[in-house]
Design a protein around this motif. Sequence first.
Motif, mmCIF file in Angstrom:
data_model
loop_
_atom_site.group_PDB
_atom_site.id
_atom_site.type_symbol
_atom_site.label_atom_id
_atom_site.label_comp_id
_atom_site.label_asym_id
_atom_site.label_seq_id
_atom_site.Cartn_x
_atom_site.Cartn_y
_atom_site.Cartn_z
ATOM 1 N N ASP A 286 57.645 -11.059 -10.985
ATOM 2 C CA ASP A 286 56.460 -11.907 -10.955
ATOM 3 C C ASP A 286 55.156 -11.125 -10.991
ATOM 4 N N ALA A 287 55.167 -9.888 -10.486
ATOM 5 C CA ALA A 287 53.906 -9.146 -10.391
ATOM 6 C C ALA A 287 54.156 -7.658 -10.510
ATOM 7 N N LEU A 288 53.171 -6.988 -11.069
ATOM 8 C CA LEU A 288 53.141 -5.532 -11.136
ATOM 9 C C LEU A 288 51.865 -5.054 -10.463
ATOM 10 N N VAL A 289 52.009 -4.164 -9.486
ATOM 11 C CA VAL A 289 50.859 -3.505 -8.859
ATOM 12 C C VAL A 289 50.999 -2.015 -9.134
ATOM 13 N N ASN A 290 50.113 -1.489 -9.969
ATOM 14 C CA ASN A 290 50.205 -0.107 -10.405
ATOM 15 C C ASN A 290 49.178 0.746 -9.667
ATOM 16 N N THR A 291 49.647 1.574 -8.733
ATOM 17 C CA THR A 291 48.742 2.432 -7.966
ATOM 18 C C THR A 291 48.800 3.877 -8.423
ATOM 19 N N VAL A 292 49.567 4.174 -9.471
ATOM 20 C CA VAL A 292 49.731 5.548 -9.943
ATOM 21 C C VAL A 292 48.451 6.037 -10.611
ATOM 22 N N GLY A 293 48.131 7.291 -10.400
ATOM 23 C CA GLY A 293 46.960 7.877 -11.048
ATOM 24 C C GLY A 293 46.685 9.263 -10.509
ATOM 25 N N GLY A 294 45.695 9.915 -11.099
ATOM 26 C CA GLY A 294 45.334 11.258 -10.670
ATOM 27 C C GLY A 294 43.838 11.466 -10.757
ATOM 28 N N PHE A 295 43.377 12.544 -10.142
ATOM 29 C CA PHE A 295 41.936 12.831 -10.081
ATOM 30 C C PHE A 295 41.715 14.315 -10.296
ATOM 31 N N GLN A 296 40.901 14.631 -11.290
ATOM 32 C CA GLN A 296 40.444 16.008 -11.518
ATOM 33 C C GLN A 296 39.020 15.937 -12.052
ATOM 34 N N THR A 297 38.240 16.961 -11.770
ATOM 35 C CA THR A 297 36.881 17.018 -12.292
ATOM 36 C C THR A 297 36.656 18.348 -12.997
ATOM 37 N N GLY A 298 35.673 18.367 -13.867
ATOM 38 C CA GLY A 298 35.317 19.584 -14.576
ATOM 39 C C GLY A 298 34.329 19.272 -15.678
ATOM 40 N N PRO A 299 33.484 20.224 -16.044
ATOM 41 C CA PRO A 299 32.480 19.983 -17.069
ATOM 42 C C PRO A 299 33.113 19.871 -18.453
ATOM 43 N N VAL A 300 32.334 19.335 -19.397
ATOM 44 C CA VAL A 300 32.784 19.281 -20.783
ATOM 45 C C VAL A 300 32.626 20.673 -21.384
ATOM 46 N N GLU A 301 33.741 21.288 -21.676
ATOM 47 C CA GLU A 301 33.756 22.640 -22.223
ATOM 48 C C GLU A 301 35.074 22.837 -22.951
ATOM 49 N N GLU A 302 35.182 23.909 -23.694
ATOM 50 C CA GLU A 302 36.384 24.126 -24.488
ATOM 51 C C GLU A 302 37.647 24.154 -23.630
ATOM 52 N N GLN A 303 37.539 24.744 -22.453
ATOM 53 C CA GLN A 303 38.707 24.843 -21.575
ATOM 54 C C GLN A 303 39.074 23.502 -20.946
ATOM 55 N N GLY A 304 38.202 22.498 -21.086
ATOM 56 C CA GLY A 304 38.435 21.214 -20.433
ATOM 57 C C GLY A 304 39.318 20.261 -21.200
ATOM 58 N N LEU A 305 39.750 20.627 -22.404
ATOM 59 C CA LEU A 305 40.528 19.692 -23.211
ATOM 60 C C LEU A 305 41.883 19.399 -22.589
ATOM 61 N N ASP A 306 42.491 20.381 -21.946
ATOM 62 C CA ASP A 306 43.765 20.141 -21.274
ATOM 63 C C ASP A 306 43.595 19.130 -20.144
ATOM 64 N N GLN A 307 42.488 19.231 -19.419
ATOM 65 C CA GLN A 307 42.225 18.264 -18.353
ATOM 66 C C GLN A 307 42.058 16.858 -18.925
ATOM 67 N N TRP A 308 41.373 16.766 -20.058
ATOM 68 C CA TRP A 308 41.203 15.475 -20.729
ATOM 69 C C TRP A 308 42.561 14.844 -21.030
ATOM 70 N N ASP A 309 43.453 15.605 -21.640
ATOM 71 C CA ASP A 309 44.789 15.094 -21.971
ATOM 72 C C ASP A 309 45.568 14.730 -20.715
ATOM 73 N N HIS A 310 45.454 15.577 -19.684
ATOM 74 C CA HIS A 310 46.200 15.341 -18.444
ATOM 75 C C HIS A 310 45.749 14.058 -17.761
ATOM 76 N N MET A 311 44.445 13.819 -17.693
ATOM 77 C CA MET A 311 43.943 12.608 -17.055
ATOM 78 C C MET A 311 44.362 11.357 -17.824
ATOM 79 N N PHE A 312 44.363 11.444 -19.141
ATOM 80 C CA PHE A 312 44.804 10.280 -19.911
ATOM 81 C C PHE A 312 46.301 10.031 -19.750
ATOM 82 N N GLN A 313 47.077 11.086 -19.602
ATOM 83 C CA GLN A 313 48.502 10.916 -19.319
ATOM 84 C C GLN A 313 48.703 10.244 -17.962
ATOM 85 N N MET A 314 48.048 10.765 -16.932
ATOM 86 C CA MET A 314 48.274 10.292 -15.567
ATOM 87 C C MET A 314 47.716 8.890 -15.318
ATOM 88 N N ASN A 315 46.560 8.600 -15.902
ATOM 89 C CA ASN A 315 45.878 7.345 -15.593
ATOM 90 C C ASN A 315 46.075 6.270 -16.661
#
Length: 237
Positions: A85-114
Amino acid sequence: MGEASRNKFVVMVTGAAGNLGGAVVAEFLDTGAKVAAVERHLLDQDRRASWQKGEILDLEGIDLTDLSACQDAVRRTLDAFGRLDALVNTVGGFQTGPVEEQGLDQWDHMFQMNARTAYAISAAALKPMQDTGYGRIVHIAAAPGLKAGASQAAYAASKSAVIRLTEAIAAENRDRRITANCILPGTIDTPQNRAAMPNAKTDAWVQPADIAKLIGFLVSPAGGIVTGAAIPAMGRV
């Protein structure tokens, strides 16, 4: 829930081993609902023991980034309880970092987790809800999903995706009596947050049990008037 009695109501809670997920499981068990508790890791034995008062299905080892794993969790829920009858989705993750070349992995990781996890479990859960013509979906998003701050590009964009996903589900399923909403919590009062911010003023932090009660309303018959919403739950004022 529709015409179904409360004790027949079946809710799937993802992230059941977490502080918020555990509070949501406890809230629904207290109301007499049947709960499918989904978790990627093993559930804590103390928490599992506290849930023995209700009907609960432990679904451990579920990777919500994997659609087939999500489909398997839904199938096992239907096999055990006969409905969802219902789905409650509490899964997710949190990371921060500036927009920079090294940040692309974080971008992919956050989209995977959230974002990917929210999409995959929603897609799997929607099918049985559409078949029965009733359902409730609640995701946990975040205020940065509405407006990002510095060093929040990846996190904010992924949570914005959760909000947009929720809106689309609501629009696509309105005529099927399926609602979809998301909650934007403030700082949640957890042992981890207290350890990370030992000097913070915690008076206005959000209690997991209070968010769980808000979720309980959203999946109730009265909550059927709310769909496609991003609801702030920023703490006591």
